[in-house]
Design an enzyme around this catalytic site. Structure first.
Site, PDB file in Angstrom:
ATOM      1  N   CYS A 298       0.819  -1.218   0.000  1.00  0.00           N
ATOM      2  CA  CYS A 298       0.000   0.000   0.000  1.00  0.00           C
ATOM      3  C   CYS A 298       0.854   1.270   0.000  1.00  0.00           C
ATOM      4  O   CYS A 298       0.338   2.365  -0.240  1.00  0.00           O
ATOM      5  CB  CYS A 298      -0.940   0.015   1.202  1.00  0.00           C
ATOM      6  SG  CYS A 298      -2.048  -1.389   1.252  1.00  0.00           S
TER       7      CYS A 298
ATOM      8  N   HIS B 299      -3.396   7.268   3.111  1.00  0.00           N
ATOM      9  CA  HIS B 299      -3.791   5.956   2.594  1.00  0.00           C
ATOM     10  C   HIS B 299      -5.200   5.653   3.094  1.00  0.00           C
ATOM     11  O   HIS B 299      -5.498   5.810   4.279  1.00  0.00           O
ATOM     12  CB  HIS B 299      -2.799   4.907   3.095  1.00  0.00           C
ATOM     13  CG  HIS B 299      -3.156   3.522   2.686  1.00  0.00           C
ATOM     14  ND1 HIS B 299      -3.536   3.212   1.400  1.00  0.00           N
ATOM     15  CD2 HIS B 299      -3.220   2.355   3.383  1.00  0.00           C
ATOM     16  CE1 HIS B 299      -3.805   1.930   1.332  1.00  0.00           C
ATOM     17  NE2 HIS B 299      -3.632   1.390   2.516  1.00  0.00           N
TER      18      HIS B 299
ATOM     19  N   ASN C 181     -10.025  -0.011   0.573  1.00  0.00           N
ATOM     20  CA  ASN C 181      -8.572   0.073   0.463  1.00  0.00           C
ATOM     21  C   ASN C 181      -8.145  -0.494  -0.898  1.00  0.00           C
ATOM     22  O   ASN C 181      -8.323  -1.683  -1.154  1.00  0.00           O
ATOM     23  CB  ASN C 181      -7.953  -0.738   1.612  1.00  0.00           C
ATOM     24  CG  ASN C 181      -6.436  -0.716   1.617  1.00  0.00           C
ATOM     25  OD1 ASN C 181      -5.799  -0.255   0.676  1.00  0.00           O
ATOM     26  ND2 ASN C 181      -5.858  -1.242   2.679  1.00  0.00           N
TER      27      ASN C 181
HETATM   28  C1  LIG Z   1      -9.721  -5.139  10.431  1.00  0.00           C
HETATM   29  C2  LIG Z   1     -10.257  -4.097  11.391  1.00  0.00           C
HETATM   30  C3  LIG Z   1     -11.293  -3.264  10.683  1.00  0.00           C
HETATM   31  C4  LIG Z   1     -10.931  -4.812  12.551  1.00  0.00           C
HETATM   32  O1  LIG Z   1     -11.405  -3.860  13.456  1.00  0.00           O
HETATM   33  P1  LIG Z   1     -11.180  -4.051  15.017  1.00  0.00           P
HETATM   34  O2  LIG Z   1     -11.877  -2.976  15.707  1.00  0.00           O
HETATM   35  O3  LIG Z   1      -9.697  -4.169  15.238  1.00  0.00           O
HETATM   36  O4  LIG Z   1     -11.929  -5.378  15.245  1.00  0.00           O
HETATM   37  P2  LIG Z   1     -11.386  -6.660  16.029  1.00  0.00           P
HETATM   38  O5  LIG Z   1     -10.226  -7.242  15.322  1.00  0.00           O
HETATM   39  O6  LIG Z   1     -11.266  -6.257  17.445  1.00  0.00           O
HETATM   40  O7  LIG Z   1     -12.590  -7.616  15.860  1.00  0.00           O
HETATM   41  C5  LIG Z   1     -13.711  -7.445  16.631  1.00  0.00           C
HETATM   42  C6  LIG Z   1     -14.700  -8.534  16.308  1.00  0.00           C
HETATM   43  O8  LIG Z   1     -15.296  -8.261  15.025  1.00  0.00           O
HETATM   44  C7  LIG Z   1     -15.274  -9.439  14.259  1.00  0.00           C
HETATM   45  N1  LIG Z   1     -15.222  -9.092  12.860  1.00  0.00           N
HETATM   46  C8  LIG Z   1     -14.134  -8.981  12.062  1.00  0.00           C
HETATM   47  N2  LIG Z   1     -14.537  -8.654  10.834  1.00  0.00           N
HETATM   48  C9  LIG Z   1     -15.872  -8.534  10.848  1.00  0.00           C
HETATM   49  C10 LIG Z   1     -16.845  -8.227   9.898  1.00  0.00           C
HETATM   50  N3  LIG Z   1     -16.515  -7.933   8.614  1.00  0.00           N
HETATM   51  N4  LIG Z   1     -18.133  -8.187  10.272  1.00  0.00           N
HETATM   52  C11 LIG Z   1     -18.484  -8.456  11.534  1.00  0.00           C
HETATM   53  N5  LIG Z   1     -17.615  -8.778  12.496  1.00  0.00           N
HETATM   54  C12 LIG Z   1     -16.326  -8.812  12.156  1.00  0.00           C
HETATM   55  C13 LIG Z   1     -14.056 -10.195  14.726  1.00  0.00           C
HETATM   56  O9  LIG Z   1     -14.204 -11.571  14.423  1.00  0.00           O
HETATM   57  C14 LIG Z   1     -14.093  -9.925  16.210  1.00  0.00           C
HETATM   58  O10 LIG Z   1     -14.996 -10.813  16.788  1.00  0.00           O
HETATM   59  P3  LIG Z   1     -14.680 -11.511  18.193  1.00  0.00           P
HETATM   60  O11 LIG Z   1     -14.520 -10.374  19.151  1.00  0.00           O
HETATM   61  O12 LIG Z   1     -15.859 -12.352  18.426  1.00  0.00           O
HETATM   62  O13 LIG Z   1     -13.410 -12.279  17.964  1.00  0.00           O
HETATM   63  C15 LIG Z   1      -9.140  -3.202  11.935  1.00  0.00           C
HETATM   64  O14 LIG Z   1      -8.340  -3.926  12.827  1.00  0.00           O
HETATM   65  C16 LIG Z   1      -8.281  -2.641  10.847  1.00  0.00           C
HETATM   66  O15 LIG Z   1      -8.718  -1.848  10.040  1.00  0.00           O
HETATM   67  N6  LIG Z   1      -6.992  -2.981  10.853  1.00  0.00           N
HETATM   68  C17 LIG Z   1      -6.050  -2.443   9.880  1.00  0.00           C
HETATM   69  C18 LIG Z   1      -6.339  -3.063   8.545  1.00  0.00           C
HETATM   70  C19 LIG Z   1      -5.590  -2.391   7.456  1.00  0.00           C
HETATM   71  O16 LIG Z   1      -5.587  -1.214   7.353  1.00  0.00           O
HETATM   72  N7  LIG Z   1      -4.985  -3.199   6.603  1.00  0.00           N
HETATM   73  C20 LIG Z   1      -4.337  -2.758   5.432  1.00  0.00           C
HETATM   74  C21 LIG Z   1      -3.110  -1.996   5.749  1.00  0.00           C
HETATM   75  S1  LIG Z   1      -2.462  -1.369   4.298  1.00  0.00           S
END
Ligand SMILES: CC(C)(COP(=O)(O)OP(=O)(O)OC[C@H]1O[C@@H](n2cnc3c(N)ncnc32)[C@H](O)[C@@H]1OP(=O)(O)O)[C@@H](O)C(=O)NCCC(=O)NCCS
Length: 347
Positions: free
Chosen positions: A134, A274, A304
């Site tokens: 990215c 980004h 993204n």
């Molecule tokens: C992926 C992301 C959105 C998850 O958000 P978060 O607030 O960290 O969520 P968590 O990882 O705490 O997950 C919380 C819960 O939601 C659930 N969950 C994950 N994706 C889900 C979805 N699409 N729909 C519903 N629930 C979801 C998880 O399973 C977790 O459940 P659990 O508590 O029962 O295990 C976030 O971590 C993120 O954006 N990370 C960076 C990703 C990124 O930018 N990547 C590219 C970099 S270039």
């Protein structure tokens, strides 16, 4: 003598020490392309256990674009490239070099840049791909800039293009809601009516290479029936750790770029981060002391798009009138690798 008449300097140009004798690396044109097919959160609700409410509140993404089966990364890149050429009033014959940043090239080889060269008819140009996930577009800008400032080339085409829909695991709700397809392009030239690209910071930390990766398809794990059954040809991500690293790296990169130019954040007209997650963008903006109205956001429409993300956003910011000649811009990115980068540009 500087070709830009100024009474009191508005900032320091870190590149001036290299004695470029008034040469600049300006962005002479930008262009972008996104596929027509819109994939909404409501549609994803039908294929994985998710909800529009969860996706919007945790990421800010409402929909993303998905390329057609017969529409490849090089096709999207070529569309964006033609639009950038039109804005820059550059003909294909003028292009000296094409750099394509992508993690979803059409094929492992030849490079997507070569395929784009053929599609846009830039037969005189050199062409290669660059992979910094990215962060690829800022890496490509900085690499392209070197050729302009060294007078090696006069016209460099820099492209970020991705067909992420081919490496997203559509059964994995943790990742499939986040990504989309698209391309953005910029033409770099010496145009001494502005300072252009003032500085670019690039960084990497291979110790965190296991936070976002795709194991299959390389020399370590070539395609086999087992690797396919094990879903190793799809992107995997450790969301929480990636989130924390992204905020930290983007803040540090942006502050370093601003420090080099001695520019306070309040003087940046448009911050183009980004477009991965609205909460990452908000956290970075807050840590930088930026006002929400300084920050350009389009991730609700596209999700993204990796290397294409800031390239598409830059094009939309320019064409929507958010950016005018003389404005200062800050681009800041983060990606797998880990990689990160920030660039300050006088438009
Ligand atoms: C992926 C992301 C959105 C998850 O958000 P978060 O607030 O960290 O969520 P968590 O990882 O705490 O997950 C919380 C819960 O939601 C659930 N969950 C994950 N994706 C889900 C979805 N699409 N729909 C519903 N629930 C979801 C998880 O399973 C977790 O459940 P659990 O508590 O029962 O295990 C976030 O971590 C993120 O954006 N990370 C960076 C990703 C990124 O930018 N990547 C590219 C970099 S270039």
């Amino acid at each position: 003598m500087s070709p830009i008449p100024t009474t009191t300097p508005k900032f320091i140009n870190p590149r001036a020490k290299f004695n470029f004798q008034g040469r600049t690396c300006s962005i002479a044109g930008v262009g972008s392309y996104v596929p027509a097919r819109v994939l909404t959160n409501a549609e994803l609700e039908k294929s994985v256990n998710t909800s529009n409410e969860w996706i919007v509140s945790r990421t800010g993404i409402k929909e993303r674009r998905i390329a057609a089966k017969d529409e490849f990364t090089s096709d999207m890149a070529a569309h964006a490239a033609r639009r950038a050429m039109e804005m820059a009033r550059v003909t294909p014959e003028q292009i000296d070099l094409i750099i394509v940043a992508s993690i979803t090239p059409d094929m492992p080889f030849p490079s997507t840049a070569c395929l784009v060269q053929q599609k846009i008819g830039a037969h005189r140009s050199a062409a290669f791909d660059l992979e910094a996930a990215c962060a690829g577009f800022i890496y490509a800008l900085e690499v392209g800039q070197q050729f302009i400032m060294s007078r090696t080339y006069d016209t460099v085409m820099v492209i970020g293009a991705e067909k992420l829909s081919t490496i997203v695991d559509w059964q994995d709700r943790n990742t499939c809601v986040l990504f989309g397809d698209g391309a953005g392009a910029a033409i770099l030239q010496n145009r001494p009516n502005s300072h252009g690209l003032l500085t670019a910071v690039m960084g990497a930390d291979g110790r965190k290479s296991d936070l976002i990766f795709m194991a299959g398809g390389g020399s370590r794990c070539p395609a086999t029936a087992d690797s396919i059954a094990g879903r190793r040809h799809y992107l995997k991500m450790e969301g929480k750790e990636t989130f924390k690293s992204a905020v930290q790296a983007m803040q540090t990169a942006a502050q370093e770029a601003l420090r080099r130019c001695q520019i306070d954040i309040s003087r940046i007209k448009c911050i183009i981060p980004h477009q991965a997650n609205r909460r990452i963008i908000d956290a970075v903006g807050e840590r930088l002391g930026a006002k929400p109205e300084q920050i350009f956001i389009n991730l609700h429409k596209y999700g993204n798009t990796s290397a294409a993300s800031v390239a598409i956003a830059l094009d939309e910011a320019v064409h929507s009138g958010r950016v005018q000649a003389g404005d200062l811009l800050l681009l800041v990115v983060f990606g797998a690798g880990l990689t990160w980068g920030a660039a300050v540009i006088e438009w």
